[in-house]
Design an enzyme around this catalytic site. Structure first.
Site, PDB file in Angstrom:
ATOM      1  N   VAL A   8     -24.267  11.764 -30.908  1.00  0.00           N
ATOM      2  CA  VAL A   8     -24.471  11.962 -29.663  1.00  0.00           C
ATOM      3  C   VAL A   8     -24.352  13.455 -30.311  1.00  0.00           C
ATOM      4  CG1 VAL A   8     -22.385  13.131 -28.986  1.00  0.00           C
ATOM      5  CG2 VAL A   8     -24.353  13.129 -27.558  1.00  0.00           C
ATOM      6  N   SER A  10     -25.532  14.359 -33.582  1.00  0.00           N
ATOM      7  CA  SER A  10     -26.552  14.469 -35.215  1.00  0.00           C
ATOM      8  C   SER A  10     -28.312  14.722 -33.929  1.00  0.00           C
ATOM      9  CB  SER A  10     -27.229  13.504 -36.119  1.00  0.00           C
ATOM     10  OG  SER A  10     -26.678  12.212 -34.949  1.00  0.00           O
ATOM     11  N   CYS A  92     -17.494  12.679 -49.723  1.00  0.00           N
ATOM     12  CA  CYS A  92     -18.508  11.945 -48.891  1.00  0.00           C
ATOM     13  C   CYS A  92     -18.899  13.099 -48.466  1.00  0.00           C
ATOM     14  CB  CYS A  92     -18.141  11.117 -47.504  1.00  0.00           C
ATOM     15  SG  CYS A  92     -19.696  10.344 -47.309  1.00  0.00           S
ATOM     16  N   GLY A 116     -24.556  16.488 -37.567  1.00  0.00           N
ATOM     17  CA  GLY A 116     -24.519  17.274 -36.551  1.00  0.00           C
ATOM     18  C   GLY A 116     -22.805  17.618 -36.730  1.00  0.00           C
ATOM     19  N   CYS A 188     -14.768   7.576 -43.671  1.00  0.00           N
ATOM     20  CA  CYS A 188     -15.967   7.947 -43.376  1.00  0.00           C
ATOM     21  C   CYS A 188     -16.797   6.773 -43.659  1.00  0.00           C
ATOM     22  CB  CYS A 188     -15.916   8.772 -44.306  1.00  0.00           C
ATOM     23  SG  CYS A 188     -18.327   9.667 -44.353  1.00  0.00           S
TER      24      CYS A 188
END
Length: 356
Positions: A8, A10, A92, A116, A188
């Site tokens: 949500v 991004s 990352c 986001g 991640c």
């Protein structure tokens, strides 16, 4: 270009930029494609496509799996083999999201890359400051501290000024299909799974003794890489005869003996450190003034930790010694120590060792 994960945050980042009049396109990254059925890459892509379709913007799909494995995952395994507890999310962000992905966004003609992340950026002619997100419970500057300020100068964090509930409310009111999708957790891009089971797929795990400070064996571990300092769950040491009721915690890893050392009590003295040596320093805008002779800052040694007052002093080009005003709990080699000055995240490095 907005990096659309399928979540949500991004999605609302893209929506806010569209509302502000920008020409927006979406980019979805696949960074892990191991076919073990535990990583929801296909589900994430479907969610990202749904968001892009709802917003009426093009979606680019890029696969950085090779880069992730080479530049992030292999380093993670090296740290595990050395008995440390790595955090691949930091690598990352530095090498994939704001490295390979940012470069691809530029090649596709984008002027800026937006994500986001719950953080804020303050751009000026000379540099970019990385500031905490308004929602302190969701602030992600800890994971962004190693991203070079020159890369952040080409980036935007459109939800950094919002609380998470505001983000979900905006998504709900505007009819975005993923407004209630749960936040992602776990490694991640690798997804939610049992960390010990995952590590065992990629490292040769050697079982060994779990011992007390006095050297008494009280159990068997499945491989030192599966454990971290301060860990309580998953030790299998409950209800032992002759021991008090306090739970056991990992206080040390003895690599030479392949032994996991444990002690009872959350507040055992060996779980607290006043000093930490930090290596591989990275700074958003350069090292703070006075660091060579020692300077006052605040720092976190883990994501959810409150800021701790400290003094930091350089030991070399990319190493420093940190002395905390108050001893800190479970300072863990391999994790990151991140420095702050007020609202600004300055940078940080990998914890090399900790001591009382």
């Amino acid at each position: 270009m907005v990096a659309i994960s399928g979540g949500v945050d991004s999605a609302v980042a893209a929506l806010r930029l569209i509302d502000a009049g920008h020409r927006v396109e979406a980019l979805h990254m696949t960074n892990w494609d191991e076919p073990d059925g535990s990583c929801p890459a296909a589900e994430d892509l479907e969610a990202a496509a749904g968001v892009a379709g709802e917003l009426g913007i093009p979606l680019h799909h890029l696969n950085f799996s090779d880069e992730y494995r080479r530049e992030v995952f292999e380093e993670m395994l090296l740290e595990c083999r050395a008995g440390r507890t790595p955090n691949p999310d930091v690598g990352c962000n530095r090498r994939i999201k704001f490295g390979a992905c940012l470069n691809q966004a530029r090649r596709l003609g984008a002027e800026r890359l937006a994500t986001g992340h719950h953080a804020r950026l303050e751009h000026s002619v000379s540099d970019t400051r990385l500031l905490r997100g308004r929602d302190r419970n969701k602030d992600q500057t800890y994971f962004l501290h190693a991203v070079d300020g020159r890369a952040l100068g080409d980036c935007l964090f459109p939800v950094g000024e919002l609380d998470k509930e505001e983000v979900r409310d905006i998504a709900h009111r505007r009819g975005l299909p993923n407004y209630a999708r749960p936040d992602s957790t776990g490694i991640c891009f690798v997804g939610e799974r049992s960390y010990p089971d995952f590590i065992a797929r990629h490292l040769a795990m050697q079982t060994g003794p779990i011992v007390t400070l006095g050297g008494k064996q009280v159990g068997e571990h499945r491989g030192l890489a599966a454990y971290t300092i301060g860990q309580r769950r998953g030790l299998g040491l409950g209800g032992m005869r002759g021991c008090g009721p306090e739970p056991w915690h990992v206080v040390r890893k003895d690599l030479s003996a392949n032994a996991l050392v444990v002690a009872q009590g959350h507040d055992h003295p060996l779980l607290f450190s006043r000093l930490a040596t930090v290596r591989k320093l990275k700074w958003v805008r350069g090292a703070p003034d006075g660091l060579s002779g020692g300077t006052r800052l605040s720092a976190k040694t883990r994501y959810r930790q409150k800021d701790a007052d400290c003094e930091a002093r350089l030991l070399g080009p990319d190493r420093c010694l940190v002395r905390f005003d108050q001893p800190q709990w479970a300072v863990t080699p391999g994790q990151y120590l991140v420095f702050y000055s007020g609202e600004e995240c300055l940078g940080g490095g990998v914890i090399e060792r900790a001591e009382a």
